[in-house]
Motif scaffolding. Structure first.
Motif, short mmCIF file in Angstrom:
data_model
loop_
_atom_site.label_atom_id
_atom_site.label_comp_id
_atom_site.label_asym_id
_atom_site.label_seq_id
_atom_site.Cartn_x
_atom_site.Cartn_y
_atom_site.Cartn_z
N GLU A 66 0.46 -0.87 0.15
CA GLU A 66 0.07 0.26 0.41
C GLU A 66 0.79 0.93 0.22
O GLU A 66 2.26 1.61 0.36
CB GLU A 66 -1.11 -0.28 1.24
CG GLU A 66 -1.61 1.25 1.31
CD GLU A 66 -2.49 1.17 2.23
OE1 GLU A 66 -2.59 2.00 3.82
OE2 GLU A 66 -3.68 -0.01 2.79
N TRP A 67 0.66 2.04 -0.24
CA TRP A 67 1.14 3.27 -0.65
C TRP A 67 0.59 4.35 -0.74
O TRP A 67 -1.02 4.35 -1.71
CB TRP A 67 2.56 4.03 -2.20
CG TRP A 67 3.10 4.42 -2.58
CD1 TRP A 67 3.54 4.67 -1.44
CD2 TRP A 67 2.90 6.02 -3.23
NE1 TRP A 67 3.98 6.16 -1.60
CE2 TRP A 67 3.75 6.76 -2.98
CE3 TRP A 67 1.55 6.31 -4.43
CZ2 TRP A 67 3.71 7.68 -4.10
CZ3 TRP A 67 2.03 6.88 -4.71
CH2 TRP A 67 3.16 7.69 -4.72
N ILE A 68 -0.06 5.77 0.07
CA ILE A 68 0.02 6.81 -0.13
C ILE A 68 0.48 8.18 -0.49
O ILE A 68 1.83 8.44 -0.38
CB ILE A 68 -1.08 7.10 1.24
CG1 ILE A 68 -1.25 6.01 1.92
CG2 ILE A 68 -1.66 8.84 1.76
CD1 ILE A 68 -1.82 5.99 3.54
N GLU A 96 -3.88 9.99 -1.22
CA GLU A 96 -4.59 8.91 -2.02
C GLU A 96 -4.03 7.34 -1.98
O GLU A 96 -3.02 7.64 -1.82
CB GLU A 96 -4.97 9.59 -3.53
CG GLU A 96 -6.27 10.21 -3.69
CD GLU A 96 -6.09 10.21 -5.38
OE1 GLU A 96 -6.95 11.26 -5.88
OE2 GLU A 96 -4.66 10.51 -5.90
N THR A 97 -4.75 6.36 -1.65
CA THR A 97 -4.35 4.79 -1.07
C THR A 97 -4.15 4.40 -2.94
O THR A 97 -4.98 4.67 -2.90
CB THR A 97 -5.55 4.80 -0.25
OG1 THR A 97 -5.01 5.48 1.06
CG2 THR A 97 -4.52 3.11 0.29
N LYS A 98 -2.96 4.11 -3.13
CA LYS A 98 -2.67 3.19 -4.03
C LYS A 98 -1.75 1.78 -3.65
O LYS A 98 -1.77 1.94 -2.48
CB LYS A 98 -1.97 3.95 -4.86
CG LYS A 98 -2.03 5.39 -5.54
CD LYS A 98 -3.00 5.62 -6.17
CE LYS A 98 -3.55 7.03 -6.80
NZ LYS A 98 -4.72 6.83 -7.60
N TYR A 99 -2.21 1.11 -4.30
CA TYR A 99 -2.13 -0.65 -4.11
C TYR A 99 -1.25 -1.36 -5.26
O TYR A 99 -1.51 -0.90 -5.95
CB TYR A 99 -2.85 -1.50 -3.16
CG TYR A 99 -3.90 -1.29 -2.59
CD1 TYR A 99 -3.75 -1.49 -0.75
CD2 TYR A 99 -5.15 0.04 -2.85
CE1 TYR A 99 -4.32 -1.20 -0.54
CE2 TYR A 99 -5.36 0.10 -1.41
CZ TYR A 99 -5.50 -0.86 -0.51
OH TYR A 99 -6.14 -0.11 0.96
#
Length: 125
Positions: free
Chosen positions: A68-70, A75-78
Motif C-alpha cells: 500500500e502507498w499513500i 490517496e491510497t494506491k496498491y
C-alpha cells in the motif's frame, strides 16, 4: 506458485541503489489467451537469468507481493509485484516425425494340421 511459458524478454541488470539490483524477465504463457507476465529477479536471484535466452520454454517459481502507498494528495494506491526465485528450462517437444525402425518381414508358416475344432479350451472368450 509457478508460471510456465516462452521467454519473450530477458532484461539487463539494473543497479537501483548501491545495495539493490534487479533484473526483469517477460514470459508469454501458452494458453488459449496468452499473457505476457513480467517477473522481477532481485539481488542474487538476478544471476539466475544469466543462462536464459529469448525463445526458451521455462517454468518460473514465483512469489506474489503487494503493498500500500499513500500519495502526496492523500490517496491510497496498491501495487503488486511478481518475484522470481527459481527458473527451470523445459524440454522442447520432440518432433512428431520420429520414425520407428522397419519391422522385419514375417516368415511364412504352414497352417496347423492337427487342429480339432471340437477340442475345448478353458479360455473365457
Amino acid at each position: 506458485m509457478e508460471v510456465s511459458g516462452k521467454v519473450k524478454v530477458v532484461g539487463a541488470e539494473q543497479q537501483v541503489s548501491p545495495t539493490f539490483k534487479k533484473r526483469e524477465l517477460v514470459v508469454t504463457t501458452d494458453e488459449q489467451y496468452p499473457q505476457s507476465i513480467m517477473i522481477e529477479f532481485v539481488q542474487d536471484k538476478s544471476d539466475l537469468l544469466n543462462t536464459i535466452a529469448v525463445g526458451e520454454n521455462v517454468k518460473v517459481s514465483i512469489n506474489l507481493g503487494g503493498r500500500e502507498w499513500i500519495n502526496p494528495q492523500g490517496e491510497t494506491k496498491y501495487f503488486n509485484s511478481i518475484k522470481g526465485w527459481r527458473i527451470e528450462k523445459l524440454q522442447s517437444e520432440a518432433p512428431a516425425t520420429t520414425q520407428m525402425p522397419p519391422m522385419p518381414a514375417a516368415e511364412a508358416f504352414a497352417p496347423a494340421t492337427d487342429f480339432k475344432e471340437e477340442e475345448h479350451d478353458d479360455l473365457p472368450f
